[in-house]
Design a protein around this motif. Structure first.
Motif, short mmCIF file in Angstrom:
data_model
loop_
_atom_site.label_atom_id
_atom_site.label_comp_id
_atom_site.label_asym_id
_atom_site.label_seq_id
_atom_site.Cartn_x
_atom_site.Cartn_y
_atom_site.Cartn_z
N ALA A 90 25.85 16.75 34.67
CA ALA A 90 27.03 17.27 35.37
C ALA A 90 26.72 17.54 36.85
CB ALA A 90 27.51 18.56 34.70
N TYR A 91 25.57 18.15 37.12
CA TYR A 91 25.20 18.40 38.51
C TYR A 91 24.93 17.10 39.27
CZ TYR A 91 25.02 23.51 38.34
OH TYR A 91 25.34 24.84 38.27
N ALA A 92 24.37 16.10 38.59
CA ALA A 92 24.15 14.80 39.24
C ALA A 92 25.48 14.17 39.64
CB ALA A 92 23.38 13.86 38.31
N ILE A 93 26.46 14.26 38.77
CA ILE A 93 27.79 13.72 39.08
C ILE A 93 28.41 14.47 40.25
CG2 ILE A 93 30.15 13.46 38.20
CD1 ILE A 93 28.79 12.87 35.42
N LEU A 94 28.31 15.82 40.23
CA LEU A 94 28.81 16.62 41.35
C LEU A 94 28.11 16.25 42.65
CD1 LEU A 94 29.15 20.15 39.68
CD2 LEU A 94 31.01 18.70 40.52
N ALA A 95 26.80 16.03 42.58
CA ALA A 95 26.03 15.66 43.77
C ALA A 95 26.50 14.33 44.34
CB ALA A 95 24.54 15.60 43.44
N MET A 96 26.71 13.38 43.45
CA MET A 96 27.17 12.06 43.92
C MET A 96 28.58 12.14 44.51
SD MET A 96 25.58 9.46 41.14
CE MET A 96 25.08 10.47 39.78
N CYS A 97 29.44 12.92 43.87
CA CYS A 97 30.80 13.11 44.41
C CYS A 97 30.72 13.79 45.78
CB CYS A 97 31.64 13.95 43.46
SG CYS A 97 32.09 13.10 41.94
N GLY A 98 29.85 14.79 45.91
CA GLY A 98 29.67 15.45 47.20
C GLY A 98 29.16 14.51 48.27
N GLY A 99 28.24 13.63 47.90
CA GLY A 99 27.70 12.67 48.85
C GLY A 99 28.74 11.65 49.29
N VAL A 100 29.51 11.16 48.35
CA VAL A 100 30.56 10.18 48.68
C VAL A 100 31.62 10.85 49.56
CG1 VAL A 100 32.43 8.78 47.72
CG2 VAL A 100 30.15 8.70 46.70
N PHE A 101 32.02 12.07 49.19
CA PHE A 101 33.02 12.77 49.99
C PHE A 101 32.52 12.97 51.41
CE2 PHE A 101 34.94 16.64 51.72
CZ PHE A 101 36.28 16.26 51.72
N TYR A 102 31.27 13.40 51.56
CA TYR A 102 30.68 13.61 52.88
C TYR A 102 30.74 12.33 53.71
CZ TYR A 102 26.78 13.70 56.22
OH TYR A 102 26.00 13.58 57.34
N ARG A 103 30.29 11.24 53.12
CA ARG A 103 30.24 9.97 53.85
C ARG A 103 31.64 9.48 54.23
NH1 ARG A 103 28.75 4.89 50.57
NH2 ARG A 103 30.64 5.73 49.71
N ASN A 114 36.01 9.92 62.00
CA ASN A 114 35.16 9.50 63.13
C ASN A 114 34.24 10.61 63.61
OD1 ASN A 114 36.21 6.84 63.30
ND2 ASN A 114 38.04 7.66 64.30
N PHE A 115 33.62 11.29 62.67
CA PHE A 115 32.74 12.41 63.00
C PHE A 115 31.30 11.91 63.04
CE2 PHE A 115 30.00 16.00 61.95
CZ PHE A 115 30.46 16.95 62.84
N ARG A 116 30.63 12.24 64.11
CA ARG A 116 29.20 11.91 64.25
C ARG A 116 28.47 13.22 64.51
NH1 ARG A 116 30.55 7.40 62.97
NH2 ARG A 116 31.01 5.59 64.25
N GLY A 117 27.43 13.44 63.77
CA GLY A 117 26.65 14.65 63.98
C GLY A 117 26.37 15.38 62.67
N GLU A 118 25.69 16.50 62.82
CA GLU A 118 25.31 17.34 61.67
C GLU A 118 26.48 18.19 61.22
OE1 GLU A 118 22.07 18.64 60.28
OE2 GLU A 118 21.17 16.74 60.86
N THR A 119 26.57 18.36 59.92
CA THR A 119 27.58 19.24 59.35
C THR A 119 27.06 19.81 58.03
OG1 THR A 119 29.82 19.35 58.44
CG2 THR A 119 28.74 17.22 58.32
N ALA A 120 27.54 20.98 57.70
CA ALA A 120 27.14 21.62 56.43
C ALA A 120 27.60 20.79 55.23
CB ALA A 120 27.72 23.03 56.36
N LEU A 121 28.57 19.95 55.44
CA LEU A 121 29.09 19.11 54.36
C LEU A 121 28.00 18.22 53.76
CD1 LEU A 121 31.81 18.71 53.02
CD2 LEU A 121 32.33 16.96 54.70
N GLY A 122 27.06 17.81 54.58
CA GLY A 122 25.97 16.96 54.10
C GLY A 122 25.00 17.68 53.19
N LYS A 123 25.03 18.99 53.19
CA LYS A 123 24.10 19.76 52.35
C LYS A 123 24.63 19.99 50.94
CE LYS A 123 21.86 21.97 56.27
NZ LYS A 123 22.05 20.79 57.06
N VAL A 124 25.91 19.71 50.71
CA VAL A 124 26.48 19.86 49.36
C VAL A 124 25.76 18.92 48.40
CG1 VAL A 124 28.57 19.52 47.98
CG2 VAL A 124 28.72 20.59 50.23
#
Length: 144
Positions: free
Chosen positions: A10-23, A30-40
Motif C-alpha cells: 500500500a505504501y509503495a503504491i502511495l509512493a508511486m502515486c506521489g511521484g507521478v503527481f509530483y512529476r 512549468n515549475f522548475r526548482g525544489e519543492t516539498a512535493l518531491g519529498k512525498v
C-alpha cells in the motif's frame, strides 16, 4: 507477516502515486526548482514501504504481530506517516502554484507536518520497544 507485506504494498503504491503527481503537476505548471512535493514520494517509500519490509524480515524470526505495543505502533505510525506526507503535499502544491500564504496558514501547514513527524517518531519508539521486548535471547549452554 502478510499484513506487513500488505502495508508495504500500500505504501509503495502511495509512493508511486506521489511521484507521478509530483512529476506531472510540476510539468503541467512549468515549475522548475525544489519543492516539498518531491519529498512525498520518498517519505512513503522509505518510512512506509521499506519500514514494513524490514518489519516483515524481523517477523520471520518471531511473529510479534499480536503484541499490544506492536498494535499501538501500527495505529500511531500509520497515522503519522500519511499525515506528514499529506502536509508535504499541501506545502508543495502551494509552492508550485506560487500561492501567497498568510503567516498563520504557513505556520499551520508546518505545524501539522511537524506533528506528523512527532507521531511517526513515537511510532518508531514503540516499534523499537516491541522488538526489544520480543528479542530472541540466545540459549545458554550448560557448563559455561
Amino acid at each position: 507477516m502478510k499484513k506487513c507485506l500488505n502495508y508495504a504494498l500500500a505504501y509503495a503504491i502511495l509512493a508511486m502515486c506521489g511521484g507521478v503527481f509530483y512529476r506531472e503537476f510540476t510539468k503541467f505548471n512549468n515549475f522548475r526548482g525544489e519543492t516539498a512535493l518531491g519529498k512525498v514520494h520518498t517519505h512513503f517509500f522509505m518510512l512506509g514501504m521499506f519500514m514494513y519490509l524490514i518489519i516483515a524480515l524481523f517477523m520471520r524470526e518471531k511473529d510479534f504481530s499480536g503484541e499490544k505495543l506492536f498494535k499501538a505502533f501500527r495505529a500511531v505510525y500509520n497515522t503519522g506517516v500519511p499525515l506528514t506526507a499529506i502536509m508535504l503535499g499541501v506545502r508543495g502544491v502551494t509552492e508550485v502554484l506560487g500561492l501567497e500564504l498568510s503567516k498563520g496558514a504557513s505556520a499551520a501547514i508546518s505545524g501539522i507536518a511537524g506533528i506528523g513527524h512527532i507521531i511517526t517518531g513515537v511510532g518508531i519508539v514503540l516499534l523499537i520497544v516491541t522488538l526489544k521486548k520480543c528479542a530472541v535471547k540466545p540459549s545458554v549452554k550448560a557448563g559455561k
